[in-house]
Design a protein around this motif. Structure first.
Motif: not given
Length: 312
Positions: A15, A18, A21-22, A91, A93-95, A102, A106, A254
């Protein structure tokens, strides 16, 4: 640090990554921010931390804000050569991706638009749209009032909405069909077919294979069609640059449809699309190796569909 404290942090790592990254638009920078947060967690008086998840969220958010405000970051972004780092579908990391907000937060289009927000506006927007934090908690994370949090989110949402091109939710089958048609038009040599597939206000941005000092921008349909046609035209020089003859795969990047150029299981370029009403509203071309590092890691573990074009 005892194993329980490590486990507590690791339970939040995905979390936090993610979120970072955003906020930063870079997987590498996000990983660095999370690692810095781990070091602070390691050094903290954890017995005084009432809610570890909230504490870690605040630490990561503020580490990211420090990066966004740094002189180096301001210089890199002001230089006109910054693009968000693309991530392949699935991925971690996209969360979270349960809601439209949401998923939108991203997308590469929104990550790019968020560059125009102040760091605090960006953080408030991400915490609210992507992670559904109430304004009272956002205020505590950012050390602002609840009213200020509401104002920051409202301004950020209004600006992103006003400047967004396309962004319709497209089911994977429809997205693939649109991109396949566009790719076929691109390799056909007929720019009129490409023009017909672009919205009236379409735009394109490219990093010029990572060689250009500034991003290349195209704002009307005819120049975009010419840029796309030239980009997909095979030449000996391009084969030398990419290390071979690429195959072209359709993928999701993404959350958006994309064409990936792949040579020997290595992604050498990506074109990411935003779609509106069945047409292409924007394109983002990325070929700089440093921007494709994590996507390449994911690709090597990915089971791709058959290429749309097997050899260039």
């Amino acid at each position: 640090m005892d194993s329980a404290a490590i486990d507590r942090f690791e339970a939040s790592r995905g979390r936090l990554a993610s979120l970072a990254y955003r906020l930063l638009g870079s997987a590498a920078d996000a990983e660095d921010a999370v690692q810095d947060a781990f070091l602070r967690w390691q050094a903290a008086d954890r017995e005084r931390v009432e809610v570890p998840e909230a504490w870690l969220t605040k630490v990561v958010t503020n580490l990211c804000l420090d990066r966004l405000r740094s002189a180096q970051a301001r210089h890199e972004r002001a230089a006109g050569a910054w693009l968000p780092e693309p991530l392949l579908e699935d991925d971690p990391m996209l969360g979270p991706a349960d809601t439209f907000e949401q998923r939108e937060s991203v997308s590469l289009a929104v990550l790019t638009l968020m560059e125009r927000l102040s760091p605090v506006e960006r953080a408030a927007y991400v915490l609210r749209e992507a992670f559904s934090y109430p304004h009272a908690e956002i205020a505590g994370i950012l050390d602002i009032t609840e009213s200020a949090s509401q104002q920051h989110v409202h301004r950020a949402r209004r600006r992103v909405t006003a400047e967004r091109r396309g962004g319709d939710e497209v089911d994977p089958a429809s997205a693939r069909r649109i991109v396949e048609e566009f790719l076929a038009a691109a390799v056909s040599g007929r720019t009129d077919r490409l023009v017909a597939m672009l919205t009236a206000d379409a735009a394109a941005v490219s990093d010029g294979y990572g060689l250009a000092r500034r991003l290349l921008r195209y704002e009307t349909r005819e120049p975009i069609a010419s840029y796309v046609r030239a980009g997909f035209k095979p030449t000996a020089a391009k084969r030398r640059m990419t290390g071979g003859s690429p195959a072209f795969h359709i993928a999701l990047v993404n959350g958006s449809p994309a064409v990936l150029a792949v040579v020997d299981d290595r992604v050498v370029g990506a074109v990411v699309f935003e779609v509106s009403d069945g047409k292409v509203a924007s394109l983002l071309g990325i070929a700089a190796a440093n921007r494709l590092a994590r996507l390449n890691e994911s690709w090597r573990q990915h089971e791709p569909d058959a290429p749309a074009i097997n050899a260039w």
